[in-house]
Design a protein around this motif. Structure first.
Motif, PDB file in Angstrom:
ATOM      1  N   UNK A  72      27.785   3.912  78.103  1.00  0.00           N
ATOM      2  CA  UNK A  72      27.657   3.871  79.531  1.00  0.00           C
ATOM      3  C   UNK A  72      27.865   5.222  80.055  1.00  0.00           C
ATOM      4  N   UNK A  73      27.618   5.420  81.035  1.00  0.00           N
ATOM      5  CA  UNK A  73      27.686   6.784  81.870  1.00  0.00           C
ATOM      6  C   UNK A  73      29.023   7.106  82.424  1.00  0.00           C
ATOM      7  N   UNK A  74      29.783   6.127  82.422  1.00  0.00           N
ATOM      8  CA  UNK A  74      31.291   6.204  82.725  1.00  0.00           C
ATOM      9  C   UNK A  74      32.052   7.280  81.969  1.00  0.00           C
ATOM     10  N   UNK A  75      31.465   7.480  80.689  1.00  0.00           N
ATOM     11  CA  UNK A  75      32.364   8.490  79.973  1.00  0.00           C
ATOM     12  C   UNK A  75      32.005   9.782  80.481  1.00  0.00           C
ATOM     13  N   UNK A  76      30.951  10.038  81.020  1.00  0.00           N
ATOM     14  CA  UNK A  76      30.637  11.351  81.579  1.00  0.00           C
ATOM     15  C   UNK A  76      31.233  11.678  82.784  1.00  0.00           C
ATOM     16  N   UNK A  77      31.696  10.542  83.251  1.00  0.00           N
ATOM     17  CA  UNK A  77      32.556  10.672  84.473  1.00  0.00           C
ATOM     18  C   UNK A  77      33.774  11.356  84.435  1.00  0.00           C
ATOM     19  N   UNK A  78      34.350  11.443  82.998  1.00  0.00           N
ATOM     20  CA  UNK A  78      35.734  12.004  82.863  1.00  0.00           C
ATOM     21  C   UNK A  78      35.745  13.442  83.436  1.00  0.00           C
ATOM     22  N   UNK A  79      36.949  13.816  83.636  1.00  0.00           N
ATOM     23  CA  UNK A  79      37.058  15.276  83.912  1.00  0.00           C
ATOM     24  C   UNK A  79      36.570  16.090  82.942  1.00  0.00           C
ATOM     25  N   UNK A  80      37.076  16.251  81.668  1.00  0.00           N
ATOM     26  CA  UNK A  80      36.406  16.919  80.483  1.00  0.00           C
ATOM     27  C   UNK A  80      36.203  15.996  79.424  1.00  0.00           C
ATOM     28  N   UNK A  81      34.805  15.574  79.404  1.00  0.00           N
ATOM     29  CA  UNK A  81      34.923  14.637  78.178  1.00  0.00           C
ATOM     30  C   UNK A  81      34.669  15.359  76.826  1.00  0.00           C
ATOM     31  N   UNK A  82      34.231  16.402  76.770  1.00  0.00           N
ATOM     32  CA  UNK A  82      34.104  17.171  75.413  1.00  0.00           C
ATOM     33  C   UNK A  82      35.600  17.278  74.859  1.00  0.00           C
ATOM     34  N   UNK A  83      36.529  17.806  75.824  1.00  0.00           N
ATOM     35  CA  UNK A  83      37.919  17.776  75.363  1.00  0.00           C
ATOM     36  C   UNK A  83      38.684  16.599  75.069  1.00  0.00           C
ATOM     37  N   UNK A  84      38.147  15.270  75.577  1.00  0.00           N
ATOM     38  CA  UNK A  84      38.626  13.992  75.183  1.00  0.00           C
ATOM     39  C   UNK A  84      38.087  13.628  73.830  1.00  0.00           C
ATOM     40  N   UNK A  85      36.832  14.201  73.701  1.00  0.00           N
ATOM     41  CA  UNK A  85      35.931  13.625  72.434  1.00  0.00           C
ATOM     42  C   UNK A  85      36.881  14.432  71.308  1.00  0.00           C
ATOM     43  N   UNK A  86      37.138  15.870  71.638  1.00  0.00           N
ATOM     44  CA  UNK A  86      37.706  16.427  70.623  1.00  0.00           C
ATOM     45  C   UNK A  86      38.882  16.015  70.189  1.00  0.00           C
ATOM     46  N   UNK A  87      39.910  15.539  70.938  1.00  0.00           N
ATOM     47  CA  UNK A  87      40.982  14.806  70.690  1.00  0.00           C
ATOM     48  C   UNK A  87      40.906  13.612  69.893  1.00  0.00           C
ATOM     49  N   UNK A  88      39.921  12.838  70.345  1.00  0.00           N
ATOM     50  CA  UNK A  88      39.667  11.554  69.761  1.00  0.00           C
ATOM     51  C   UNK A  88      39.384  11.805  68.273  1.00  0.00           C
ATOM     52  N   UNK A  89      38.335  12.740  67.993  1.00  0.00           N
ATOM     53  CA  UNK A  89      37.848  12.940  66.564  1.00  0.00           C
ATOM     54  C   UNK A  89      38.672  13.522  65.484  1.00  0.00           C
ATOM     55  N   UNK A  90      39.991  13.772  65.962  1.00  0.00           N
ATOM     56  CA  UNK A  90      40.901  14.120  65.115  1.00  0.00           C
ATOM     57  C   UNK A  90      41.296  13.308  64.451  1.00  0.00           C
ATOM     58  N   UNK A  91      41.368  11.929  64.517  1.00  0.00           N
ATOM     59  CA  UNK A  91      41.574  10.797  63.618  1.00  0.00           C
ATOM     60  C   UNK A  91      40.330  10.321  62.857  1.00  0.00           C
ATOM     61  N   UNK A  92      39.116  11.081  62.874  1.00  0.00           N
ATOM     62  CA  UNK A  92      38.118  10.538  61.773  1.00  0.00           C
ATOM     63  C   UNK A  92      38.233  12.043  60.914  1.00  0.00           C
ATOM     64  N   UNK A  93      37.704  11.422  59.747  1.00  0.00           N
ATOM     65  CA  UNK A  93      37.419  12.158  58.488  1.00  0.00           C
ATOM     66  C   UNK A  93      35.814  12.539  58.378  1.00  0.00           C
ATOM     67  N   UNK A  94      34.873  11.700  58.564  1.00  0.00           N
ATOM     68  CA  UNK A  94      33.476  12.157  58.686  1.00  0.00           C
ATOM     69  C   UNK A  94      32.894  11.108  59.621  1.00  0.00           C
ATOM     70  N   UNK A  95      31.338  11.470  59.962  1.00  0.00           N
ATOM     71  CA  UNK A  95      30.746  10.902  60.961  1.00  0.00           C
ATOM     72  C   UNK A  95      29.293  10.389  60.187  1.00  0.00           C
ATOM     73  N   UNK A  96      28.873   9.414  60.475  1.00  0.00           N
ATOM     74  CA  UNK A  96      27.618   8.879  59.604  1.00  0.00           C
ATOM     75  C   UNK A  96      26.459   8.425  60.867  1.00  0.00           C
ATOM     76  N   UNK A  97      25.198   9.008  60.654  1.00  0.00           N
ATOM     77  CA  UNK A  97      24.175   8.689  61.694  1.00  0.00           C
ATOM     78  C   UNK A  97      23.997   7.305  61.591  1.00  0.00           C
TER      79      UNK A  97
END
Length: 322
Positions: A118-143
């Protein structure tokens, strides 16, 4: 549960029954990709020569779906593992389904392309910063996976569109470039109607047209006149320039007149003789006649002269003595 009878350098591969992490009151693990494994798995992994941090490939034998994850603890009951529910959804797993767990080694990621649902995620003030913080709980990403990012008591689902340098990458202690694709619910703006588009083009053309030229004042462009009433030299030159055919006609007429006069004169001459004086243009009969009268002399002189000429000192003479 049975371990494979491989050598010390063989891979770890085991089949377990899976359950959501909420079953052991560890719902915070839903914000990452860590799983809970039994203690026997740790013993087997310790005896193998594997890379650290430990990374695993989870696959569903019935659907062929797979993903990658890390491990948080080895405290689950034997024969079962607990995994985040979003991972079970990606692999089409239900509670108690079997899943194959195999250790693996992944390259460090350099590029990840994400697509929010949804485009609501892009309405966040700084989506990249939020994403960077959230990805700290991940070890890997799969396509092909869909991860969940929680922010302000709201869940945002994001698809992993592309990963480099491989379809599955490790994001532990690495600098990774993140790019966003258009959200799934994004709609392109509608194109304007043809009439409105034509009006816009017409206005653009009118704006591009250069302004009309304003006539400038040019001094001294009129015709000059003399005070004595005679035509000025500029007027005469203009007349000569405007009527070259008339001038040429006059010169032709003068040439014809002079030619005819010369022909008349030469016709009265005698061939083989040189004639001097004003009697050259007269016939022999007139030269032999004496000047009898004053009238005949004036008539002959009028025929010879083409135009009156000014002669100085030709008036009457008066004496001061009476």
């Amino acid at each position: 549960m049975a371990f494979s009878d491989d050598d010390q350098d063989a891979t770890f591969e085991q089949i377990y029954r899976c359950y959501p992490v909420s079953f052991i009151e560890k719902s915070n693990l839903e914000k990452g990709d860590k799983i809970i494994m039994p203690p026997s798995a740790l013993d087997r992994l310790a005896s193998l020569q594997i890379d650290y941090p430990m990374l695993f490939q989870l696959s569903n034998p019935s659907s062929g779906k797979f993903t990658h994850c890390g491990v948080l603890e080895f405290v689950s009951d034997e024969g079962m593992i607990y995994i985040p529910y979003w991972m079970m959804e990606n692999m089409l797993l239900q509670e108690g389904d079997t899943v194959c767990v195999r250790n693996t080694s992944l390259a460090k990621g350099t590029y990840v392309k994400l697509q929010p649902h949804t485009k609501d995620f892009l309405d966040i003030t700084n989506p990249k910063a939020i994403l960077e913080t959230s990805l700290r709980g991940y070890s890997c990403l799969t396509t092909g996976d869909t991860i969940m990012v929680a922010y302000n008591s709201k869940k945002y689902y994001i698809d992993i569109v592309e990963t480099k340098p491989s379809p599955a990458v490790s994001i532990i202690e690495t600098d990774c470039e993140v790019d966003f694709a258009a959200p799934l619910d994004y709609k392109e703006p509608e194109k304007p109607a043809p009439c409105a588009l034509s009006k816009r083009k017409r206005s653009e053309v009118e704006d591009d047209e250069p302004p009309t030229k304003v006539p400038q004042f040019s001094p001294f462009t009129g015709s000059g006149r003399r005070l004595d009433g005679k035509p000025s030299s500029s007027t005469q030159s203009a007349a000569q320039t405007s009527s070259p055919n008339l001038k040429q006609k006059q010169s032709n007429d003068e040439t014809k007149g002079s030619d005819s006069k010369s022909l008349n004169t030469t016709s009265r001459r005698h061939s083989g003789k040189l004639v001097f004086g004003s009697n050259a243009a007269k016939p022999d009969s007139q030269r032999s006649l004496p000047k009898a009268s004053e009238n005949s002399t004036k008539q002959e002189s009028s025929e010879k002269e083409e135009a009156p000429k000014f002669q100085a000192f030709t008036g009457k003479k008066y004496s001061l003595n009476s």
